[in-house]
Design an enzyme around this catalytic site. Sequence first.
Site, PDB file in Angstrom:
ATOM      1  N   ASP A  13       0.820  -1.224   0.000  1.00  0.00           N
ATOM      2  CA  ASP A  13       0.000   0.000   0.000  1.00  0.00           C
ATOM      3  C   ASP A  13       0.851   1.272   0.000  1.00  0.00           C
ATOM      4  O   ASP A  13       0.413   2.309   0.484  1.00  0.00           O
ATOM      5  CB  ASP A  13      -0.948   0.023   1.217  1.00  0.00           C
ATOM      6  N   LYS A  16       2.589   2.363  -5.164  1.00  0.00           N
ATOM      7  CA  LYS A  16       3.372   1.951  -6.334  1.00  0.00           C
ATOM      8  C   LYS A  16       2.646   2.251  -7.644  1.00  0.00           C
ATOM      9  O   LYS A  16       3.265   2.646  -8.633  1.00  0.00           O
ATOM     10  CB  LYS A  16       3.686   0.448  -6.238  1.00  0.00           C
ATOM     11  N   GLY A  40      -4.297  -4.023  -4.883  1.00  0.00           N
ATOM     12  CA  GLY A  40      -4.979  -2.967  -5.607  1.00  0.00           C
ATOM     13  C   GLY A  40      -4.049  -1.792  -5.838  1.00  0.00           C
ATOM     14  O   GLY A  40      -3.648  -1.118  -4.900  1.00  0.00           O
ATOM     15  N   HIS A  41      -3.649  -1.571  -7.082  1.00  0.00           N
ATOM     16  CA  HIS A  41      -2.800  -0.431  -7.403  1.00  0.00           C
ATOM     17  C   HIS A  41      -3.686   0.719  -7.865  1.00  0.00           C
ATOM     18  O   HIS A  41      -4.394   0.613  -8.865  1.00  0.00           O
ATOM     19  CB  HIS A  41      -1.774  -0.814  -8.472  1.00  0.00           C
ATOM     20  N   GLN A 224       2.323  -5.765  -3.451  1.00  0.00           N
ATOM     21  CA  GLN A 224       2.543  -5.858  -2.005  1.00  0.00           C
ATOM     22  C   GLN A 224       3.828  -5.100  -1.617  1.00  0.00           C
ATOM     23  O   GLN A 224       4.165  -4.115  -2.250  1.00  0.00           O
ATOM     24  CB  GLN A 224       2.573  -7.317  -1.540  1.00  0.00           C
TER      25      GLN A 224
END
Length: 423
Positions: A13, A16, A40-41, A224
Site C-alpha cells: 500500500d 506503487k 490494488g494499485h 505488495q
Amino acid sequence: MTVDLLLGLQWGDEGKGKIVDVLTSNYDIIARFQGGPNAGHTLEFDGIKHVLRTIPSGIFHKDSINIIGNGVVIDPVVFQKEIEGLEKFNLDIKKKLIISRKAHLILPTHRLLDAASETSKGKAKIGSTLKGIGPTYMDKTGRNGLRVGDIELEDFNERYRALADKHEAMIAFYDVAIQYNLAELEKEFFEAVEELKKLDFIDSEEYIHQAQKAGKSILCEGAQGSLLDVDFGTYPFVTSSNTTAAGACTGLGIAPNKIKEVYGIFKAYVTRVGSGPFPTELFDEVGATMARVGNEFGSVTGRQRRCGWLDLVALKYAVQVNGVTQLMMMKGDVLSGFDTLKVCTEYNYKGQNIAHFPYNIEPENVTPVYQEFKGWKADLTGLTTYDQLPIELKEYIEFIEKEIEVPIKIVSVGPDRKQTITI
C-alpha cells in the site's frame, strides 16, 4: 536497453501504482512480476480514480505494452471484471496487454480453500484477503497447479476437474462451516476463461529477452511490499510470493545483471493491513488522524489499515535486501498538521539497542527507539517544486537520506499523478 524495477519497501500500500503511472512514459514495456488480485494499485488522474488488481499500471498510456508475468497468479473471474471496468476508457486491451503462459490460475476452489484454512485458524488467523492466492502458490510449489498455457490444451477441463476434486477433499478435511455453490462458481469461472482466451498468451521470458535485444526499455512492477516477502518478510504474516527484487528475476525470467535502477517506494509513515507485528503502530488519536487524512482503507478489500510512525530499521533492511538505488516518498502531505513527528531509528531488542531488523519483531521482543522532529502546518497538495516545501519537511527528507544512504528522488504530495515533486 533498460530494465528497471519498482517495488514497495514496507507492508504494501505504498503507492506503487501512482509512481508506475508517472514513470510509464519513459518505458516501452511495463511488466508485473508477482502477486495476485489482492493487490490494488490505485491511479488517479483527470479527476478519476482507477484501481487495478492484476493488470500492470501502465495500461492507460497509449504506447506502452503491459505484460503479466509468470510469477503472477490470475483469477479469470476477477480479471474479466477488471477488463470490463476499463472498457469505457476506449483502451485497446487486446493490443496493449499480453500474458505469460507460465502464470498460474486461481480456481474457485482455491478461494474456498483459503476461506476454510483461515476459518480453521480462529484467533491465530494471518489476515488473508481470501482471494485464493496462498492456496494457488501452494499448488504451484507442490507441482499441482494449472497455468494459463494449460487453457490451450485439449484436456484442460479434465485437468481442472482433477485438481478441483482434490481441493474439495481438502476443504472437507478442515471441517468448518463454509457455504458455497461450486457449480455456480465454476460456470462463472469457465465463462471468464473463454474471455481470457481472447488475449494473447506469450512465452514471456523469450518475449522479454527479444525486447531487450531490440533495445526496448522495461519497467518491472511489483505488488505488495518487501516486508510481506515470503522469505524476508514478517513470516508467517506475509504473502505467498517473493515481493523483493529477486522476485522480478524469477517472475519474469530476467537475469539479475540486466537490472539497472531499483526504485523503492515508501510512505512518509507506515501502514499495515491484517495481522502481524508492527513495532511503530499507533493506537491513539495520532494514528487515527493518519488513517483518516491518508484515506487508509484497502483499495480492493476496504479494510482499514493500521498506522504508525516511519520505521527506519525496517526501511533500511528493505533497501539492503532489494539493492535500492532511488527512493520515492509517498504521502508527505498526510503528515501536515502534526506538531511533532517521530521516526524509529533503533529497536530495543530484548534489552539491547540494535539498528538491524531481527528475526522476531513481536512486541514482547521489540520496542521502538524514536527521534523527534518538528512538524509543519503547510498544505502541500498544491506545491510543485522541492524549493516550495516547508523547511521541516526538507529536514525530515534529508535525515532519512542520511540514515538510509540512498537519495530520495520523488516526493508525492497528493494522489493525482500531477501531485508529484521531482528532486
